[in-house]
Design an enzyme around this catalytic site. Sequence first.
Site, short mmCIF file in Angstrom:
data_model
loop_
_atom_site.label_atom_id
_atom_site.label_comp_id
_atom_site.label_asym_id
_atom_site.label_seq_id
_atom_site.Cartn_x
_atom_site.Cartn_y
_atom_site.Cartn_z
N GLY A 11 9.91 -11.76 -3.03
CA GLY A 11 9.15 -12.87 -2.42
C GLY A 11 7.91 -12.35 -1.70
N GLY A 15 5.29 -12.72 -5.68
CA GLY A 15 6.37 -13.72 -5.69
C GLY A 15 5.93 -15.04 -5.08
N ILE A 119 7.65 -7.67 -13.68
CA ILE A 119 6.28 -7.33 -13.28
C ILE A 119 6.27 -6.02 -12.48
CG2 ILE A 119 4.19 -8.15 -12.11
CD1 ILE A 119 5.06 -10.97 -12.39
N ARG A 152 -8.29 -9.11 -18.01
CA ARG A 152 -9.35 -8.34 -17.34
C ARG A 152 -10.42 -7.95 -18.35
NH1 ARG A 152 -4.84 -5.01 -13.82
NH2 ARG A 152 -5.13 -6.14 -11.86
N HIS A 176 1.33 0.21 -19.72
CA HIS A 176 0.55 -0.33 -18.61
C HIS A 176 0.11 0.82 -17.72
CE1 HIS A 176 -0.91 -3.20 -15.75
NE2 HIS A 176 -0.06 -2.89 -14.83
P1 A3D Z 1 5.08 -6.87 -2.27
O1 A3D Z 1 4.17 -7.86 -1.66
O2 A3D Z 1 5.42 -5.64 -1.50
O3 A3D Z 1 6.43 -7.63 -2.67
C1 A3D Z 1 7.56 -6.96 -3.12
C2 A3D Z 1 8.76 -7.66 -2.52
O4 A3D Z 1 9.95 -7.05 -3.04
C3 A3D Z 1 8.84 -7.54 -0.99
O5 A3D Z 1 8.84 -8.83 -0.40
C4 A3D Z 1 10.16 -6.83 -0.74
O6 A3D Z 1 10.85 -7.29 0.38
C5 A3D Z 1 10.91 -7.17 -2.02
N1 A3D Z 1 12.04 -6.28 -2.29
C6 A3D Z 1 12.17 -4.97 -1.99
N2 A3D Z 1 13.39 -4.54 -2.37
C7 A3D Z 1 14.01 -5.60 -2.92
C8 A3D Z 1 15.29 -5.77 -3.49
N3 A3D Z 1 16.17 -4.77 -3.59
N4 A3D Z 1 15.61 -7.00 -3.96
C9 A3D Z 1 14.74 -8.02 -3.88
N5 A3D Z 1 13.52 -7.91 -3.34
C10 A3D Z 1 13.17 -6.70 -2.87
O7 A3D Z 1 4.52 -6.38 -3.69
P2 A3D Z 1 3.70 -7.25 -4.78
O8 A3D Z 1 4.30 -8.60 -4.89
O9 A3D Z 1 2.25 -7.10 -4.52
O10 A3D Z 1 4.02 -6.39 -6.10
C11 A3D Z 1 5.32 -6.36 -6.62
C12 A3D Z 1 5.44 -5.34 -7.76
O11 A3D Z 1 4.58 -5.73 -8.84
C13 A3D Z 1 5.01 -3.91 -7.39
O12 A3D Z 1 5.91 -2.98 -7.96
C14 A3D Z 1 3.63 -3.78 -8.03
O13 A3D Z 1 3.31 -2.45 -8.33
C15 A3D Z 1 3.83 -4.60 -9.27
N6 A3D Z 1 2.59 -5.07 -9.92
C16 A3D Z 1 2.59 -5.12 -11.28
C17 A3D Z 1 1.47 -5.56 -11.94
C18 A3D Z 1 1.47 -5.63 -13.44
O14 A3D Z 1 0.55 -6.17 -14.03
C19 A3D Z 1 2.58 -5.04 -14.20
C20 A3D Z 1 0.32 -5.95 -11.24
C21 A3D Z 1 0.35 -5.88 -9.85
C22 A3D Z 1 1.50 -5.44 -9.19
#
Ligand code: A3D
EC number: 1.1.1.37
Length: 317
Positions: A11, A15, A119, A152, A176
């Site tokens: 979240g 999320g 993701i 992009r 990726h």
């Molecule tokens: P962020 O805002 O840190 O959100 C991640 C969430 O995961 C946090 O709210 C955490 O509390 C939660 N979390 C941690 N451990 C757990 C668990 N065990 N169970 C459930 N929730 C948990 O990160 P974000 O939303 O910016 O990014 C999330 C992921 O996406 C990261 O790994 C990024 O590197 C990835 N990402 C991928 C892309 C692609 O295009 C593939 C692009 C941008 C980010």
Amino acid sequence: MARAKIALIGGGQIGGVLAQLCALRELGDVVLFDIVEGLPQGKCLDIAEASPVDGFDVCLKGTNDYKDIEGANVVIVTAGLPRKPGMSRDDLIEVNSKIMTSVAEGIKKYAPQSFVIIISNPLDAMVTLCQKVTGFPYERVIGQAGVLDSARFKAFIAWELGVSVKDVVAMTLGGHGDDMVPLVRYASVQGIPVMELLEQKYGSAAKAAEVMEAMVKRTRGAGGEVVALLKTGSAFYSPASSAIAMAESILKDQKRVLPSCVYLNGEFGVKGYFVGVPTVLGEKGVERILQFKLDATEQAMMDKSVNAVKELVSSMK
Ligand code: A3D
């Protein structure tokens, strides 16, 4: 008819945007799960209180209990750490593997019939791990990367040529990572080759190639460009939009052709790995992989990208 149920695991930044997009598009009822107490509940309440303004009728529930994802049709996973400046996606592998293992166990237990879109980074490894832990059929576990990387690439082309983003067709293949494969030969504006339009604009093939090379480079580094600007995390609006396009194609059986990270069994010369290729996404998940011939240069780039994925996956074992 009952509304679809979409579970969002994680979240955080992505999320929250995912939850809002699901609501705005009335894709289905949303369950937002996070381990942080109050975070998913607060975000869902906030989004739900905008429903009279935006006019959507869906239920949003924030939770810290996996039981609430029971019966989800689609699960989108963003749980895990994002990059900070100076980090590569691969630097996240150790900590995010542990998180992904627990997430996959929760999905397996409570949403065994769901389609899963990952993701979390490093993407190709996290998809591999999620499929292994859930044991779900390959057509139900996919990764979002190609839709964003291609978006992009398309955006840079549209801005360069001064045309609508809607009229640009372009795609990236492969993993990726920095070795992803933007396909220059197939990039077009309504079928007109982008290279031809660049040559007209700049008056020489050499200059057109130089401009395209810069766009390819920017595409490969686009995630890092955003990380360097934000400093505290990575891109979140565009990854959310990209995963929603995939979820929508599955939920509405649109059969859109979207580049997705999927399990390959010989396609494009790759066997036994999850890699980004064009797929048809519909009610059965990955319904087809669209194969086509790569020229020698493209195949060499694809091989390099696939080798990087193989190295990444083996570092997880
Ligand atoms: P962020 O805002 O840190 O959100 C991640 C969430 O995961 C946090 O709210 C955490 O509390 C939660 N979390 C941690 N451990 C757990 C668990 N065990 N169970 C459930 N929730 C948990 O990160 P974000 O939303 O910016 O990014 C999330 C992921 O996406 C990261 O790994 C990024 O590197 C990835 N990402 C991928 C892309 C692609 O295009 C593939 C692009 C941008 C980010």
